[in-house]
Design a protein around this motif. Structure first.
Motif, PDB file in Angstrom:
ATOM      1  N   PHE A 223       0.840  -1.095   0.033  1.00  0.00           N
ATOM      2  CA  PHE A 223       0.014  -0.042   0.259  1.00  0.00           C
ATOM      3  C   PHE A 223       0.811   1.279   0.218  1.00  0.00           C
ATOM      4  CE2 PHE A 223      -2.816  -3.288   1.657  1.00  0.00           C
ATOM      5  CZ  PHE A 223      -4.092  -2.565   1.247  1.00  0.00           C
ATOM      6  N   GLU A 224       0.545   2.176  -0.783  1.00  0.00           N
ATOM      7  CA  GLU A 224       1.231   3.465  -0.688  1.00  0.00           C
ATOM      8  C   GLU A 224       0.115   4.461   0.024  1.00  0.00           C
ATOM      9  OE1 GLU A 224       2.087   7.390  -3.585  1.00  0.00           O
ATOM     10  OE2 GLU A 224       0.849   5.537  -4.391  1.00  0.00           O
ATOM     11  N   VAL A 225       0.913   4.933   1.147  1.00  0.00           N
ATOM     12  CA  VAL A 225      -0.129   6.058   2.225  1.00  0.00           C
ATOM     13  C   VAL A 225      -0.445   7.394   1.441  1.00  0.00           C
ATOM     14  CG1 VAL A 225      -0.099   7.335   4.108  1.00  0.00           C
ATOM     15  CG2 VAL A 225       0.723   4.863   4.247  1.00  0.00           C
ATOM     16  N   LEU A 226      -1.845   7.540   1.149  1.00  0.00           N
ATOM     17  CA  LEU A 226      -1.871   8.744   0.566  1.00  0.00           C
ATOM     18  C   LEU A 226      -2.102  10.007   1.480  1.00  0.00           C
ATOM     19  CD1 LEU A 226      -4.571   7.565  -2.115  1.00  0.00           C
ATOM     20  CD2 LEU A 226      -2.134   7.897  -2.380  1.00  0.00           C
ATOM     21  N   GLU A 227      -2.841   9.536   2.744  1.00  0.00           N
ATOM     22  CA  GLU A 227      -3.335  10.524   3.691  1.00  0.00           C
ATOM     23  C   GLU A 227      -3.029   9.697   4.963  1.00  0.00           C
ATOM     24  OE1 GLU A 227      -7.120  11.776   3.649  1.00  0.00           O
ATOM     25  OE2 GLU A 227      -7.099  12.294   1.627  1.00  0.00           O
ATOM     26  N   LEU A 228      -2.345  10.358   5.951  1.00  0.00           N
ATOM     27  CA  LEU A 228      -2.301  10.009   7.322  1.00  0.00           C
ATOM     28  C   LEU A 228      -2.150  11.253   8.217  1.00  0.00           C
ATOM     29  CD1 LEU A 228      -1.715   7.666   9.163  1.00  0.00           C
ATOM     30  CD2 LEU A 228       0.877   7.844   8.878  1.00  0.00           C
ATOM     31  N   HIS A 229      -3.033  11.509   9.151  1.00  0.00           N
ATOM     32  CA  HIS A 229      -3.323  12.771   9.773  1.00  0.00           C
ATOM     33  C   HIS A 229      -4.157  12.580  11.179  1.00  0.00           C
ATOM     34  CE1 HIS A 229      -7.355  13.371   8.324  1.00  0.00           C
ATOM     35  NE2 HIS A 229      -7.059  12.655   7.025  1.00  0.00           N
ATOM     36  N   ASP A 230      -4.268  13.347  12.049  1.00  0.00           N
ATOM     37  CA  ASP A 230      -5.210  13.280  12.989  1.00  0.00           C
ATOM     38  C   ASP A 230      -6.303  14.005  13.167  1.00  0.00           C
ATOM     39  OD1 ASP A 230      -4.179  15.930  13.487  1.00  0.00           O
ATOM     40  OD2 ASP A 230      -2.717  15.611  15.129  1.00  0.00           O
ATOM     41  N   GLY A 231      -6.694  14.916  11.833  1.00  0.00           N
ATOM     42  CA  GLY A 231      -7.770  15.504  11.910  1.00  0.00           C
ATOM     43  C   GLY A 231      -7.599  16.425  10.580  1.00  0.00           C
ATOM     44  N   PRO A 232      -9.081  17.060  10.382  1.00  0.00           N
ATOM     45  CA  PRO A 232     -10.196  16.671  10.880  1.00  0.00           C
ATOM     46  C   PRO A 232     -10.933  15.599  10.515  1.00  0.00           C
ATOM     47  CG  PRO A 232     -10.492  18.132   9.052  1.00  0.00           C
ATOM     48  CD  PRO A 232      -9.071  17.893   9.326  1.00  0.00           C
ATOM     49  N   GLY A 233     -11.540  14.915  11.666  1.00  0.00           N
ATOM     50  CA  GLY A 233     -12.384  13.428  11.190  1.00  0.00           C
ATOM     51  C   GLY A 233     -13.688  13.410  11.740  1.00  0.00           C
ATOM     52  N   PRO A 234     -14.405  12.530  11.770  1.00  0.00           N
ATOM     53  CA  PRO A 234     -15.817  12.403  12.495  1.00  0.00           C
ATOM     54  C   PRO A 234     -15.813  12.289  13.814  1.00  0.00           C
ATOM     55  CG  PRO A 234     -15.062  10.188  11.646  1.00  0.00           C
ATOM     56  CD  PRO A 234     -14.070  11.121  11.075  1.00  0.00           C
ATOM     57  N   ARG A 235     -14.681  12.118  14.677  1.00  0.00           N
ATOM     58  CA  ARG A 235     -14.538  12.059  16.064  1.00  0.00           C
ATOM     59  C   ARG A 235     -13.556  13.047  16.608  1.00  0.00           C
ATOM     60  NH1 ARG A 235     -17.929   8.359  17.122  1.00  0.00           N
ATOM     61  NH2 ARG A 235     -18.484   6.623  15.487  1.00  0.00           N
ATOM     62  N   THR A 236     -13.278  13.944  15.835  1.00  0.00           N
ATOM     63  CA  THR A 236     -12.062  14.862  16.581  1.00  0.00           C
ATOM     64  C   THR A 236     -12.620  16.396  16.861  1.00  0.00           C
ATOM     65  OG1 THR A 236     -11.865  15.953  14.036  1.00  0.00           O
ATOM     66  CG2 THR A 236     -10.400  14.327  14.838  1.00  0.00           C
ATOM     67  N   GLU A 237     -11.876  17.200  17.451  1.00  0.00           N
ATOM     68  CA  GLU A 237     -12.474  18.434  17.643  1.00  0.00           C
ATOM     69  C   GLU A 237     -11.396  19.528  17.423  1.00  0.00           C
ATOM     70  OE1 GLU A 237     -14.994  19.466  19.615  1.00  0.00           O
ATOM     71  OE2 GLU A 237     -15.617  17.395  20.155  1.00  0.00           O
ATOM     72  N   PRO A 238     -11.899  20.388  16.381  1.00  0.00           N
ATOM     73  CA  PRO A 238     -13.388  20.326  15.882  1.00  0.00           C
ATOM     74  C   PRO A 238     -13.527  19.334  14.796  1.00  0.00           C
ATOM     75  CG  PRO A 238     -11.984  21.790  14.608  1.00  0.00           C
ATOM     76  CD  PRO A 238     -11.254  21.168  15.568  1.00  0.00           C
ATOM     77  N   LEU A 239     -14.992  18.950  14.743  1.00  0.00           N
ATOM     78  CA  LEU A 239     -15.395  17.894  13.692  1.00  0.00           C
ATOM     79  C   LEU A 239     -15.103  18.265  12.444  1.00  0.00           C
ATOM     80  CD1 LEU A 239     -18.893  16.956  15.575  1.00  0.00           C
ATOM     81  CD2 LEU A 239     -16.624  15.540  15.562  1.00  0.00           C
ATOM     82  N   TRP A 240     -14.814  17.092  11.615  1.00  0.00           N
ATOM     83  CA  TRP A 240     -14.909  17.476  10.188  1.00  0.00           C
ATOM     84  C   TRP A 240     -16.166  17.950   9.565  1.00  0.00           C
ATOM     85  CZ3 TRP A 240     -17.897  14.972   6.575  1.00  0.00           C
ATOM     86  CH2 TRP A 240     -17.525  15.131   5.150  1.00  0.00           C
ATOM     87  N   ARG A 241     -15.898  18.787   8.664  1.00  0.00           N
ATOM     88  CA  ARG A 241     -17.294  18.879   7.601  1.00  0.00           C
ATOM     89  C   ARG A 241     -16.995  19.261   6.397  1.00  0.00           C
ATOM     90  NH1 ARG A 241     -15.135  23.957   9.904  1.00  0.00           N
ATOM     91  NH2 ARG A 241     -14.902  25.717   8.386  1.00  0.00           N
ATOM     92  N   GLU A 242     -17.919  19.299   5.372  1.00  0.00           N
ATOM     93  CA  GLU A 242     -18.050  19.321   4.078  1.00  0.00           C
ATOM     94  C   GLU A 242     -16.936  20.334   3.668  1.00  0.00           C
ATOM     95  OE1 GLU A 242     -19.033  17.145   2.336  1.00  0.00           O
ATOM     96  OE2 GLU A 242     -20.757  16.061   3.485  1.00  0.00           O
ATOM     97  N   GLY A 243     -16.027  20.024   2.595  1.00  0.00           N
ATOM     98  CA  GLY A 243     -15.114  21.091   2.156  1.00  0.00           C
ATOM     99  C   GLY A 243     -13.737  20.972   2.912  1.00  0.00           C
ATOM    100  N   LEU A 244     -13.682  20.399   4.186  1.00  0.00           N
ATOM    101  CA  LEU A 244     -12.545  20.525   4.943  1.00  0.00           C
ATOM    102  C   LEU A 244     -11.514  19.401   4.396  1.00  0.00           C
ATOM    103  CD1 LEU A 244     -13.266  20.983   8.845  1.00  0.00           C
ATOM    104  CD2 LEU A 244     -12.419  22.699   7.010  1.00  0.00           C
ATOM    105  N   LEU A 245     -10.195  19.837   4.213  1.00  0.00           N
ATOM    106  CA  LEU A 245      -8.918  18.928   3.660  1.00  0.00           C
ATOM    107  C   LEU A 245      -8.210  18.247   4.854  1.00  0.00           C
ATOM    108  CD1 LEU A 245      -7.521  21.150   0.666  1.00  0.00           C
ATOM    109  CD2 LEU A 245      -9.488  19.036   0.719  1.00  0.00           C
ATOM    110  N   PRO A 246      -7.805  17.341   4.570  1.00  0.00           N
ATOM    111  CA  PRO A 246      -6.992  16.631   5.683  1.00  0.00           C
ATOM    112  C   PRO A 246      -5.711  17.524   6.288  1.00  0.00           C
ATOM    113  CG  PRO A 246      -6.462  15.699   3.650  1.00  0.00           C
ATOM    114  CD  PRO A 246      -7.490  16.207   3.526  1.00  0.00           C
TER     115      PRO A 246
END
Length: 283
Positions: A223-246
């Motif tokens: 596998f090639e990692v395309l994204e690896l990050h701590d947020g935003p996501g569905p359980r982060t603060e602040p929460l992910w919302r439409e249009g937010l990039l990693p």
């Protein structure tokens, strides 16, 4: 007090949804956004699908979805309450639903971390490699092992929570501890309810995976990692919302990964570790 051999919430899926509500389907919408941005095909395997909420939302968004879980109770609930996907029983430690049957494997809510040993992680990733079509994606969301390097704010101190379901107040007291020898985050949870039922003690654990360790594991399995990050996501603060990039950091308590399968076969494994366990979707 009784000590449960199973997970109270897993065995009672409606109770699970009451304890972990997601009325806006943030987890599914975040997943759909990842798949869309990276041009994933239509066929999705939701591994550790739990009650089927996310699988059904992805199905409603036009994807052909297989929901897989080890819990028969969860699968029965999903078929009744979240119809649309095909639901099958499978163990994330090793599964075979056919070669190239999906364009993306999704593994949310720390389900991947029920792979406690290196052998189990190898089994999961090898199974994903077998199930994915060439160029397919793995999308996962989980606790971040790196968060616990030097931090103790979530550890050793009991934390209380309560919610009401069908008129009964359910209370939990949860304590997290780090098992450094086995690289596990262990959880002890005591459940009580005001309906007179006997208290239930439950113990479970997640593998503590670190970002660079995860990169190595994925690369070893093609596998090639395309994204690896701590947020935003569905359980982060602040929460992910439409249009937010990693984001680009891996410091907070959640970890999100998107990886593309670039090699469909590899003989590389990470090596064996002792112990066995089985798991299903959980927080």
């Amino acid at each position: 007090m009784t000590s449960a051999g199973h997970n109270l919430l897993t065995d009672h899926p409606a109770l699970y949804e009451a304890r972990f509500p997601d009325p806006d389907r943030l987890a599914a919408r975040w997943t759909h956004d990842c798949l869309r941005r990276h041009g994933a095909g239509n066929r999705v395997l939701d591994m550790g699908c739990g009650t089927g909420r996310d699988a059904a939302w992805l199905h409603g968004a036009g994807r052909a979805v297989i929901g897989a879980d080890l819990s028969e109770a969860m699968l029965a609930y999903a078929r009744e309450h979240h119809p649309g996907p095909e639901y099958v029983r499978a163990d994330l430690h090793g599964f075979d639903l056919g070669r190239g049957v999906c364009d993306a494997v999704v593994c949310l809510d720390s389900a991947l971390l029920y792979c406690h040993t290196n052998d189990q992680l190898d089994g999961f990733l090898s199974s994903c490699r077998h199930a994915l079509a060439p160029g397919g994606l793995l999308v996962a969301e989980m606790r971040n092992g790196a968060y616990f390097l030097g931090r103790t704010d979530l550890l050793d101190t009991p934390r209380s929570d309560a919610f009401t379901w069908h008129g009964t107040v359910h209370r939990s007291v949860t304590t997290l501890t780090v098992d450094r020898t086995d690289q596990l985050l262990r959880r002890r949870r005591l459940w009580t309810a005001d309906d007179g039922s006997e208290p239930v003690e439950q113990r479970s654990a997640w593998r503590l995976l670190f970002p660079q360790e995860l990169r190595h594991l994925l690369a070893a399995h093609g596998f090639e990692v395309l994204e690896l990050h701590d947020g935003p996501g569905p359980r982060t603060e602040p929460l992910w919302r439409e249009g937010l990039l990693p984001g680009h950091t891996t410091d907070a308590d959640r970890l999100h990964v998107v990886a593309r399968l670039t090699h469909t076969s590899t003989g590389t494994t990470t090596g064996a570790s002792t112990g066995t366990t089985t798991g299903t979707t959980s927080h």
